[in-house]
Design an enzyme around this catalytic site. Structure first.
Site, PDB file in Angstrom:
ATOM      1  N   ARG A 113       1.120  -1.110  -0.053  1.00 29.09           N
ATOM      2  CA  ARG A 113       0.095  -0.030   0.304  1.00 29.09           C
ATOM      3  C   ARG A 113       1.272   1.496   0.302  1.00 29.09           C
ATOM      4  O   ARG A 113       1.633   1.018   0.750  1.00 29.09           O
ATOM      5  CB  ARG A 113      -1.141   0.373   0.631  1.00 29.09           C
ATOM      6  N   ARG A 129       9.241   6.754   5.452  1.00 24.81           N
ATOM      7  CA  ARG A 129       9.326   8.308   5.632  1.00 24.81           C
ATOM      8  C   ARG A 129      10.152   8.983   7.149  1.00 24.81           C
ATOM      9  O   ARG A 129      10.283  10.374   7.110  1.00 24.81           O
ATOM     10  CB  ARG A 129       8.090   8.955   5.654  1.00 24.81           C
ATOM     11  N   ASP A 183       0.408   5.375   0.615  1.00 27.79           N
ATOM     12  CA  ASP A 183       0.079   6.701   1.571  1.00 27.79           C
ATOM     13  C   ASP A 183      -0.676   7.425   0.484  1.00 27.79           C
ATOM     14  O   ASP A 183       0.380   7.266  -1.201  1.00 27.79           O
ATOM     15  CB  ASP A 183       0.561   6.821   2.000  1.00 27.79           C
TER      16      ASP A 183
END
Lengths: 243, 243
Positions: free
Chosen positions: A50, A196, A52
């Protein structure tokens, strides 16, 4: 049923991430609609992970099953003609029935930081604009501490369910070209927001807000509070997935 | 009244060019509204030229007159806070009353060609995607013929009114980085669509559709039919303006 593997490029700016969801348009649903229009079937895509909202991809891998006899290598052209300009299929091929995009052996992500006093309109939504001058050598030294196997729970956002938070990082490179600082990280898997948070932490090391000598300690502490901030989604690219 | 000079960067994708017009949003009106909100006056901007719909800028110059006592070098921050992300003011300063953005002594434009079999989503609307393989040496040789003073009427689209179609080109460079071919052209002025027609013509030379040996002849012929196509607006950037 034939199993078709696709490699994708997308600019995630306009999308609510990869995964189909009730609110907001996603990469998955846009692509499933395009493939369904080609094959005339209801299509379910299996993605390599996935991404974001706002995250980009240069080499996202996904696969789907179809009864269509359409030439596998020509699928990409048929699909592209039905996709918006910000999603492109770069290759399509038939793979064995047991191939599953979800089971990658390694993934490489790239994170771009635009390090300059003023923003650049051409890097808007494509890089993190960070004004404070960065010490690239400090970032390179901090990066070394991440290599190898560690429990990265201190580098994950909450809201995930995984069996283990131990991951192996194979390489983590910091390079600079003009006013763009580029971070490339390759590992056997990543926790939620892990890349991140690594980018945010390296950035704090470069800005002198974290001393790079402390990085082994910070990683070993498994304490999210000691790492840097979660860098914005805009600068993140899924670059390569290996099986 | 004080005369304030601004240098701008903009991504022209969303705009109907520079000049204020009844249909569609333009750079000029967006910027005039932002400046008016800062000074509380009705503002008229004088720009260094009209850029077409979709054309970008990295160093567009414009100026306006104001009675405001606002610190000239801080204007850029006040204006930027009222601008959308795709237009940025890179500098602001006070200039003498006789400075007029329209009277440049030279302008430099950059044209980007993405030369690859497949499009790149990150160059979408930022470069011309040209599939046919380009011979960069042929483009460099063709470029030499443009240098100096020529009547460029064969490299202009109709619909302009100018006193003379003679212009001087100071430099015209073709370089390649990865799959992006970059054309930089500096001259004392350019006719309507002239840079895009030069880019289209160089591209045709690179693709073998025009023999570069014929370029001096094609330029001298003043015949629009003998030049290449008008390359799309997407790849064009106004890079620098000198006074």
């Amino acid at each position: 049923m034939r199993n078709i593997k696709l490699v994708l490029q997308y600019d995630g700016s306009r999308y609510h991430g990869w995964q189909r969801q009730p609110n907001g348009i996603t990469i998955q649903q846009t692509l499933e609609a395009a493939i369904s229009a080609v094959t005339g079937e209801e299509i379910t895509l299996y993605g390599c992970g996935r991404t974001d909202a706002g995250v980009h991809a240069k080499g996202y891998v996904c696969n789907f099953f179809t009864a269509s006899r359409f030439d596998a290598s020509r699928f990409m052209y048929a699909i592209n003609s039905r996709l918006p300009d910000d999603i492109r299929c770069m290759s399509s091929c038939e793979v064995s029935a047991d191939f599953d995009s979800r089971w990658a052996t390694s993934k490489t992500y790239t994170y771009l930081i635009h390090n300059a006093p003023l923003p650049d309109v051409f890097l808007n939504k494509r890089a993190w604009h960070y004004r404070h001058e960065l010490d690239i050598d400090a970032m390179k030294k901090a990066a070394e501490s991440f290599l190898g196997e560690h429990d990265f729970i201190g580098f994950a956002s909450s809201g995930f369910t995984v069996k283990t938070t131990v991951r192996t990082i194979y390489s983590l490179d910091v390079t600079q070209e003009g006013d763009v600082v580029r971070i490339d990280v390759c590992g056997n898997g990543f926790l939620y927001n892990m890349v991140r948070i690594i980018a945010g932490t390296l950035c704090f090391c470069g800005a002198g807000r974290i001393d790079w000598h402390d990085m082994p300690d910070i990683i070993a502490s498994c304490d999210r509070q000691r790492a840097g901030i979660t860098a914005p989604a805009d600068g993140l690219y899924l670059s390569e997935v290996v099986y």
